[in-house]
Structure formats: structure tokens, C-alpha cells
Scaffold this active site. Sequence first.
Site, mmCIF file in Angstrom:
data_model
loop_
_atom_site.group_PDB
_atom_site.id
_atom_site.type_symbol
_atom_site.label_atom_id
_atom_site.label_comp_id
_atom_site.label_asym_id
_atom_site.label_seq_id
_atom_site.Cartn_x
_atom_site.Cartn_y
_atom_site.Cartn_z
ATOM 1 N N HIS A 75 21.601 -46.885 24.775
ATOM 2 C CA HIS A 75 21.398 -48.014 25.692
ATOM 3 C C HIS A 75 20.984 -47.478 27.056
ATOM 4 O O HIS A 75 21.541 -46.506 27.545
ATOM 5 C CB HIS A 75 22.693 -48.829 25.835
ATOM 6 N N TYR A 204 29.059 -57.386 30.684
ATOM 7 C CA TYR A 204 30.352 -57.444 31.363
ATOM 8 C C TYR A 204 30.332 -58.704 32.224
ATOM 9 O O TYR A 204 29.510 -58.802 33.149
ATOM 10 C CB TYR A 204 30.563 -56.215 32.257
ATOM 11 N N PRO A 297 40.462 -49.998 29.828
ATOM 12 C CA PRO A 297 39.218 -49.750 29.089
ATOM 13 C C PRO A 297 37.938 -50.235 29.756
ATOM 14 O O PRO A 297 36.853 -49.965 29.243
ATOM 15 C CB PRO A 297 39.452 -50.503 27.771
ATOM 16 N N LYS A 301 35.978 -45.283 29.494
ATOM 17 C CA LYS A 301 36.150 -43.871 29.830
ATOM 18 C C LYS A 301 37.157 -43.106 28.963
ATOM 19 O O LYS A 301 37.137 -41.875 28.940
ATOM 20 C CB LYS A 301 36.578 -43.728 31.306
ATOM 21 N N TYR A 386 29.433 -44.665 35.167
ATOM 22 C CA TYR A 386 29.489 -45.216 33.809
ATOM 23 C C TYR A 386 28.791 -44.286 32.825
ATOM 24 O O TYR A 386 29.324 -43.974 31.755
ATOM 25 C CB TYR A 386 28.845 -46.607 33.776
HETATM 26 P P1 FAD Z 1 44.705 -40.436 20.368
HETATM 27 O O1 FAD Z 1 43.436 -40.965 19.821
HETATM 28 O O2 FAD Z 1 45.789 -41.389 20.694
HETATM 29 O O3 FAD Z 1 45.226 -39.346 19.364
HETATM 30 C C1 FAD Z 1 46.517 -38.773 19.470
HETATM 31 C C2 FAD Z 1 47.025 -38.451 18.090
HETATM 32 O O4 FAD Z 1 48.290 -37.803 18.196
HETATM 33 C C3 FAD Z 1 47.254 -39.712 17.265
HETATM 34 O O5 FAD Z 1 46.526 -39.636 16.058
HETATM 35 C C4 FAD Z 1 48.745 -39.746 17.063
HETATM 36 O O6 FAD Z 1 49.111 -40.307 15.813
HETATM 37 C C5 FAD Z 1 49.101 -38.267 17.169
HETATM 38 N N1 FAD Z 1 50.517 -38.037 17.474
HETATM 39 C C6 FAD Z 1 51.319 -38.788 18.271
HETATM 40 N N2 FAD Z 1 52.557 -38.302 18.267
HETATM 41 C C7 FAD Z 1 52.544 -37.189 17.479
HETATM 42 C C8 FAD Z 1 53.546 -36.253 17.081
HETATM 43 N N3 FAD Z 1 54.815 -36.410 17.497
HETATM 44 N N4 FAD Z 1 53.197 -35.251 16.256
HETATM 45 C C9 FAD Z 1 51.911 -35.116 15.808
HETATM 46 N N5 FAD Z 1 50.938 -35.989 16.146
HETATM 47 C C10 FAD Z 1 51.245 -37.016 16.968
HETATM 48 N N6 FAD Z 1 38.919 -46.309 25.148
HETATM 49 C C11 FAD Z 1 37.725 -46.754 25.479
HETATM 50 O O7 FAD Z 1 36.992 -46.015 26.165
HETATM 51 N N7 FAD Z 1 37.298 -47.998 25.069
HETATM 52 C C12 FAD Z 1 38.085 -48.804 24.289
HETATM 53 O O8 FAD Z 1 37.698 -49.900 23.910
HETATM 54 C C13 FAD Z 1 39.345 -48.370 23.924
HETATM 55 N N8 FAD Z 1 40.165 -49.126 23.162
HETATM 56 C C14 FAD Z 1 41.407 -48.658 22.865
HETATM 57 C C15 FAD Z 1 42.275 -49.434 22.114
HETATM 58 C C16 FAD Z 1 43.568 -48.976 21.838
HETATM 59 C C17 FAD Z 1 44.513 -49.843 21.024
HETATM 60 C C18 FAD Z 1 43.983 -47.711 22.329
HETATM 61 C C19 FAD Z 1 45.388 -47.198 22.054
HETATM 62 C C20 FAD Z 1 43.097 -46.928 23.055
HETATM 63 C C21 FAD Z 1 41.823 -47.400 23.333
HETATM 64 N N9 FAD Z 1 40.928 -46.630 24.070
HETATM 65 C C22 FAD Z 1 39.722 -47.087 24.388
HETATM 66 C C23 FAD Z 1 41.245 -45.313 24.529
HETATM 67 C C24 FAD Z 1 40.699 -44.244 23.580
HETATM 68 O O9 FAD Z 1 40.744 -44.705 22.260
HETATM 69 C C25 FAD Z 1 41.559 -43.031 23.784
HETATM 70 O O10 FAD Z 1 41.368 -42.605 25.127
HETATM 71 C C26 FAD Z 1 41.259 -41.884 22.820
HETATM 72 O O11 FAD Z 1 41.676 -42.219 21.523
HETATM 73 C C27 FAD Z 1 41.990 -40.634 23.284
HETATM 74 O O12 FAD Z 1 41.964 -39.661 22.291
HETATM 75 P P2 FAD Z 1 43.198 -38.687 22.097
HETATM 76 O O13 FAD Z 1 42.804 -37.802 20.977
HETATM 77 O O14 FAD Z 1 43.569 -38.093 23.406
HETATM 78 O O15 FAD Z 1 44.433 -39.613 21.710
HETATM 79 C C1 DHB Z 2 33.841 -51.134 24.307
HETATM 80 C C2 DHB Z 2 35.052 -50.953 24.896
HETATM 81 C C3 DHB Z 2 35.127 -50.822 26.256
HETATM 82 O O1 DHB Z 2 36.304 -50.639 26.847
HETATM 83 C C4 DHB Z 2 34.009 -50.908 27.051
HETATM 84 O O2 DHB Z 2 34.122 -50.814 28.393
HETATM 85 C C5 DHB Z 2 32.788 -51.082 26.453
HETATM 86 C C6 DHB Z 2 32.713 -51.190 25.064
HETATM 87 C C7 DHB Z 2 33.772 -51.262 22.837
HETATM 88 O O3 DHB Z 2 34.816 -51.210 22.181
HETATM 89 O O4 DHB Z 2 32.667 -51.437 22.309
#
Ligand code: FAD
Ligand code: DHB
Length: 393
Positions: A75, A204, A297, A301, A386
Site C-alpha cells: 500500500h 482510519y 494498535p 506498531k 507509520y
Molecule cells: P506474542 O505474539 O504474544 O508471543 C509470545 C508468546 O509467548 C506466545 O505465543 C505465548 O503463548 C508465549 N508464552 C507466554 N508465556 C509463556 C511461558 N510461560 N512459557 C513459554 N511461552 C510463553 N498489533 C498490531 O500492530 N496490530 C493489531 O491489530 C494487533 N492486534 C492484536 C490483538 C491482540 C488480541 C493482541 C494480544 C495483540 C495484538 N497486536 C496487534 C500486537 C501484536 O500482535 C504483538 O505486538 C505481537 O504479537 C508481538 O509479538 P511477540 O512475539 O512479542 O509476542
Molecule cells: C490492522 C490493525 C491495526 O492495529 C492497524 O492500525 C491497521 C490494521 C489490521 O489488523 O489489519
Amino acid sequence: MDEVRTQVAIIGAGPAGMLLSHLLAAEGVGSVVVETRSEEYVASRIRAGILEQSTVDLLRATGLGERLDAEGHRHRGIYLQWPGERHHLDFVDLTGRSVWVYGQTEVQKDLVAARTAAGQQVYYEVGDTALHDLETDHPSVTFTDASGAEVRVRADAVAGCDGSFGPSRCAVPSSVRQQWERVYPYSWLGILADVAPSTDELIYAWHPDGFALHSMRSSSVSRFYVQVPNDTSLDDWSDDRIWTALADRLGHGQDGWSLETGPITDRSVLPMRSFVATPMRHGRLFLAGDAAHIVPPTGAKGLNLAVADVALLAPALAALVRGSSSLADSYSDTALRRVWRCTHFSWWMTSMLHTSGDPFDAELQLSQLRWVCSSRAGAAGLAENYAGLPIGF
Ligand code: FAD
Ligand code: DHB
């Protein structure tokens, strides 16, 4: 207790943990990953959808770009709108950088496929993860594996990639840990729907009833979010109520634009907060991704910040296991520069677009939106943040 020896013990098989194992392998460094959930559960969580330029550059440079290039959608920018007005911000014109629509589920699949092909050891469905001896040069992680056996992974370093609820952050002693938190008085209700997007790029939308976002996953799947009060129950939001709110807030009927609807296949309510824990390194423990910081969100980021952390952490750990500690010593300070930039940007986007009910706030928000959409400097500031700053910013 079974004993396993590796160079880096990684806690968490989300995007941060799996990408770190991939980047370490490219540096010739071995790792073992432990994860509480099943492989299928981690792969199917519907979360982020937007990849910034530096994330895409990194995935491509490390052999993870093939499906992204075939199935992701580049995009040029986004639309910002408020009642009666919709403006396109062209990030490519403004900054030379762009973003990609490619879901976290797809990134996770690509990571798992690459690590499986390389023979990466990942223990799924573990219990009782605990971290030990982090202030020595022989730390370890213990857990109970899926069969109930107790296992100890001995390593040179431990990477805490275990998200916001994992044990790693609290393994940094409270005497040295500092935390910042901002909880917002609203949440997002997010849906996935089997319907072609009604827009070519994300919208947005500021609206007196609350924020709405039109995103997408493919040419036949759309993703939408609406601002709802905290503690909203999904039971109170029928399909009809969701589509009506989206149509109103996104401007169905304005200037000939219409919102297409379709079957909803996933729905959830996401609370929103900003959170930062410092330092991101204590002894031989290194935190990355949501384990160290959470952003609301609105700026897309969260996933990108997790990728940027491990892009810094992998070379730092590779040098550390070979006896050179300078990159490891600077990891926390370097990573936190980007973390605070993204924390500010996410807070700013959130504050500009979500309604609080206060008429003074509403006027300030509309004034800010008009400025961003009419001033090249304002638009470029949003675009630069962004589309994402270079890794190492
Ligand atoms: P995570 O993806 O949370 O991975 C951490 C892993 O550690 C998990 O699989 C968990 O099960 C594991 N874990 C936890 N405890 C333990 C333990 N005790 N032992 C072993 N493993 C463990 N970001 C956006 O930019 N846009 C979005 O729309 C967006 N939507 C989101 C919706 C939700 C519901 C959530 C929770 C987050 C969202 N985010 C979004 C944020 C984004 O998904 C996260 O920033 C990203 O997943 C971070 O990656 P990570 O690997 O650091 O953490
Ligand atoms: C999506 C999520 C976001 O938080 C955002 O700012 C833009 C897109 C998505 O899930 O597609």
C-alpha cells in the site's frame, strides 16, 4: 530432569521468538524455543495486519519474503477521514517508504515453515516455565514438556519473547525494573469478514460515535475495528449492530462510497494500553517484543516493534556467545529509542482518532486531522512514523 544444551534459550514461539531463532541460525548460533501453547494455537491467533517497510526488507533479506511478495499487498499510504471528508496520505510521495498488508498469521506460518525445514527444536505446550541464574554466564530455563517430563535448557543467554503475560519481564528484579503504563478508556471490537474490501487502502475514521478502521487481509477478506467502551461484551453487539456502526462511522453513502458487508468469521474485543518496562536486558536475560512493551494498535506498531527488537538482538547475542559483549551491553538503550518513538506515535494516533465525549477534545482532534491532511510537514510526520523508521533508529 532431562538436560538440553544450546547457545540461546528462547521463551515464546510468537513472531519475536521464532524470528529470533531464524536470525540466530543465519549467524550460526543455535537456539531452543519453549512455548506454552500448541503450534496450531499460536499460528491461528488473529492479530496484526500491517508490515512496515523495514519489517518487509528484513523478512526478504533473510529468505522469508517469497509468500509475502506473492500474497501480500503493498500500500502506498492510508486514508484519514472525519464526517464529510476523506483524505489520502501517500507515504511513497512523502517519504519514499510504503507498508504491506500481510497478516501476523501469515508471518507466523512462514516463520514456522522455515524453522521446521531447518530442524529447529521447539517445545510446544510446556508448563511451569522458570528462569534461573540470569546474573551468571550459565543461565538456564526449566519447564515441564508436553509429556509431563521435566526439562532444563542450559544456555549462554536467555531471550524473553513471551509476550505481555510471560514470566520473563518479572525475572528482571523489581529493584532495577521501571515500568510506565497508560490505560485508555476505550477498547476495539475487531471483526474478520468474508467480503471484498470496500477500499483500496486502509481507512482510519474519526467519528462522533467513536473511531472506526477499515483494514483487509486479501481481495476477499476484510478486517474492521470499531471503538467501544471498556468492558464491552460481544453479546451486546449483533452482526447488524456492528455493520450499522461501521457504515455510519466509515461514511457509507457519502460521495457515492458504500460499505459492502459479508459473513463475520471472527470477532473479539481488544483492550488498549501503552506499557514499557526497562531495562530490556538484565544479566544474561534479554527481553524482546510484547514482553517489554505494549502499544495500542492504532499505529499498527506492535508486531513491527517486535521485529525491530529481534533484528537488533540477534547480532548482539551472536557476538555475546563469541565473547564480545558491546552490542549486548548497548541492546537495551538502542532498542528503547525506537520503543519510545513507537510508543509516542501509537499514543498520538490513538489520542487523535478516539472520541472521549469531551467537545473541547473533539475540536482539537479535528484541528489536528485537518493540519495533518493539509500540511506536507504534518502528513510527512505521520507517514515517516507509520511506514516505519530504519532498524537501529
Ligand atoms: P506474542 O505474539 O504474544 O508471543 C509470545 C508468546 O509467548 C506466545 O505465543 C505465548 O503463548 C508465549 N508464552 C507466554 N508465556 C509463556 C511461558 N510461560 N512459557 C513459554 N511461552 C510463553 N498489533 C498490531 O500492530 N496490530 C493489531 O491489530 C494487533 N492486534 C492484536 C490483538 C491482540 C488480541 C493482541 C494480544 C495483540 C495484538 N497486536 C496487534 C500486537 C501484536 O500482535 C504483538 O505486538 C505481537 O504479537 C508481538 O509479538 P511477540 O512475539 O512479542 O509476542
Ligand atoms: C490492522 C490493525 C491495526 O492495529 C492497524 O492500525 C491497521 C490494521 C489490521 O489488523 O489489519
